[in-house]
Design a protein around this motif. Structure first.
Motif, PDB file in Angstrom:
ATOM      1  N   LYS A  54     -10.642  -4.024  -4.319  1.00  0.00           N
ATOM      2  CA  LYS A  54     -12.083  -4.871  -4.190  1.00  0.00           C
ATOM      3  C   LYS A  54     -12.833  -4.076  -3.310  1.00  0.00           C
ATOM      4  O   LYS A  54     -12.547  -2.227  -2.279  1.00  0.00           O
ATOM      5  CB  LYS A  54     -12.101  -5.694  -3.178  1.00  0.00           C
ATOM      6  N   GLN A 105      -4.978  -7.719  -2.963  1.00  0.00           N
ATOM      7  CA  GLN A 105      -3.464  -8.470  -3.745  1.00  0.00           C
ATOM      8  C   GLN A 105      -2.885  -7.679  -4.329  1.00  0.00           C
ATOM      9  O   GLN A 105      -2.993  -5.843  -4.640  1.00  0.00           O
ATOM     10  CB  GLN A 105      -4.603  -9.913  -5.522  1.00  0.00           C
ATOM     11  N   ASN A 106      -2.034  -8.139  -3.741  1.00  0.00           N
ATOM     12  CA  ASN A 106      -0.181  -7.156  -4.677  1.00  0.00           C
ATOM     13  C   ASN A 106      -0.814  -6.397  -5.775  1.00  0.00           C
ATOM     14  O   ASN A 106      -1.159  -7.137  -7.022  1.00  0.00           O
ATOM     15  CB  ASN A 106       1.246  -7.203  -4.146  1.00  0.00           C
ATOM     16  N   THR A 107      -0.636  -5.024  -5.971  1.00  0.00           N
ATOM     17  CA  THR A 107      -0.597  -4.600  -7.799  1.00  0.00           C
ATOM     18  C   THR A 107       0.133  -4.941  -8.478  1.00  0.00           C
ATOM     19  O   THR A 107       2.073  -5.019  -8.072  1.00  0.00           O
ATOM     20  CB  THR A 107      -0.324  -2.789  -7.265  1.00  0.00           C
ATOM     21  N   SER A 108       0.377  -5.580  -9.381  1.00  0.00           N
ATOM     22  CA  SER A 108       0.608  -6.588 -10.546  1.00  0.00           C
ATOM     23  C   SER A 108       1.993  -5.028 -10.690  1.00  0.00           C
ATOM     24  O   SER A 108       1.664  -4.105 -10.539  1.00  0.00           O
ATOM     25  CB  SER A 108      -0.056  -6.810 -11.832  1.00  0.00           C
ATOM     26  N   LYS A 142      -7.636  -2.931  -0.227  1.00  0.00           N
ATOM     27  CA  LYS A 142      -6.361  -3.696  -0.965  1.00  0.00           C
ATOM     28  C   LYS A 142      -6.282  -4.931  -1.032  1.00  0.00           C
ATOM     29  O   LYS A 142      -5.597  -5.368   0.111  1.00  0.00           O
ATOM     30  CB  LYS A 142      -4.434  -3.361  -1.399  1.00  0.00           C
ATOM     31  N   LYS A 201      -0.969  -4.526   0.954  1.00  0.00           N
ATOM     32  CA  LYS A 201      -1.589  -5.002   0.857  1.00  0.00           C
ATOM     33  C   LYS A 201      -3.209  -5.709   1.856  1.00  0.00           C
ATOM     34  O   LYS A 201      -2.360  -5.176   3.465  1.00  0.00           O
ATOM     35  CB  LYS A 201      -1.798  -7.041   0.698  1.00  0.00           C
ATOM     36  N   GLU A 250       3.287   0.577  -2.121  1.00  0.00           N
ATOM     37  CA  GLU A 250       2.971  -0.568  -0.938  1.00  0.00           C
ATOM     38  C   GLU A 250       3.536  -0.562   0.063  1.00  0.00           C
ATOM     39  O   GLU A 250       3.565  -1.364   0.880  1.00  0.00           O
ATOM     40  CB  GLU A 250       3.071  -1.979  -1.524  1.00  0.00           C
ATOM     41  N   GLY A 301      -6.168  -5.012  -8.213  1.00  0.00           N
ATOM     42  CA  GLY A 301      -6.060  -5.296  -6.962  1.00  0.00           C
ATOM     43  C   GLY A 301      -6.599  -5.112  -5.274  1.00  0.00           C
ATOM     44  O   GLY A 301      -6.650  -5.645  -4.359  1.00  0.00           O
TER      45      GLY A 301
END
Length: 245
Positions: free
Chosen positions: A202, A227-230, A225, A173, A147, A200
């Motif tokens: 769209k 949301q932050n990636t799990s 992006k 993000k 990120e 994360g």
């Protein structure tokens, strides 16, 4: 310079881009290095000048039809860059980009390092190479590049659902993942909707088009992006390709 770049310049004009003399000289040198190194290591099956211009150079720049690369200080990582497409070409055309080229084969990294040196692309450390697999540098525990980027790009690497797990963990993000696909791009994005959500992302846009002055079909897929990636992703090396999300 022995090669005629008039057709390429006309193609690029359709993206509202004018190439400078310096940029044409850099592309010319890139082509010569590509052909020379291709005699030693397998970089590409495409080596004829006109084909390289259309299928590598113009194709690499085509994403600029749908995304603005001109903002200052944008950071970009090219995952599975291979012979440097699209990352090297984007750096030539948009010198403002801070580019990281990631590839799993050391021989290709050596080629890219010579291209960077001979084309004098590395002003103020604005382009570098990284040797390793995509999953290695975006791991949630020890991934030093997780990120960190405004943009991740990949071209001709894997199916879209697998690509999402390779690329989205590198994107900040609010950043974007841009995938270069062929004529099955829309179908691949549809298959990857679950992966995009889990990682994360769209879907921002999926655009089909022909490369200029040709009937060669391409698709540019842009994922935002949101949301932050799990921390569960990416899974360990090899799994994203064997078991796509």
């Amino acid at each position: 310079m022995n090669n005629d770049f008039n057709s390429l310049k006309e193609d690029i004009k359709s993206f509202n881009i004018e190439l400078s003399t310096k940029q044409i000289e850099q592309l010319d040198k890139y082509f010569e290095l590509l052909v020379d190194w291709n005699n030693k290591i397998n970089l590409t099956a495409i080596t004829e000048f006109d084909d390289v211009c259309k299928l590598h150079f113009v194709d690499s720049i085509s994403s600029a039809k749908f995304f603005d690369f001109t903002k200052r200080d944008l950071s970009l990582v090219d995952i599975g860059t291979g012979a440097g497409f699209p990352g090297i070409v984007l750096k030539i055309v948009f010198p403002n980009l801070h580019v990281t080229l990631l590839d799993s084969l050391q021989k290709r990294i050596s080629f890219l390092d010579e291209v960077i040196s001979k084309l004098e692309l590395n002003e103020e450390g604005s382009i570098k190479t990284v040797h390793g697999r995509a999953e290695d540098f975006s791991d949630s525990k020890k991934g030093e590049l997780r990120e960190k980027f405004d943009i991740a790009v990949s071209r001709a690497v894997a199916r879209f659902s697998t690509l999402c797990e390779y690329d989205l963990p590198y994107v900040k993000k609010g950043g974007h993942f841009i995938a270069y696909k062929g004529d099955k791009g829309i179908e691949e994005v549809d298959e990857a909707k679950n992966a995009i959500f889990l990682l994360g992302g769209k879907i921002k846009s999926v655009d089909e088009f022909n490369l200029p002055n040709s009937d060669i079909k391409r698709t540019i897929c842009i994922i935002e992006k949101v949301q932050n990636t799990s921390s569960k992703y990416p899974r360990k090396a090899g799994v994203p390709q064997k078991k796509p999300l």
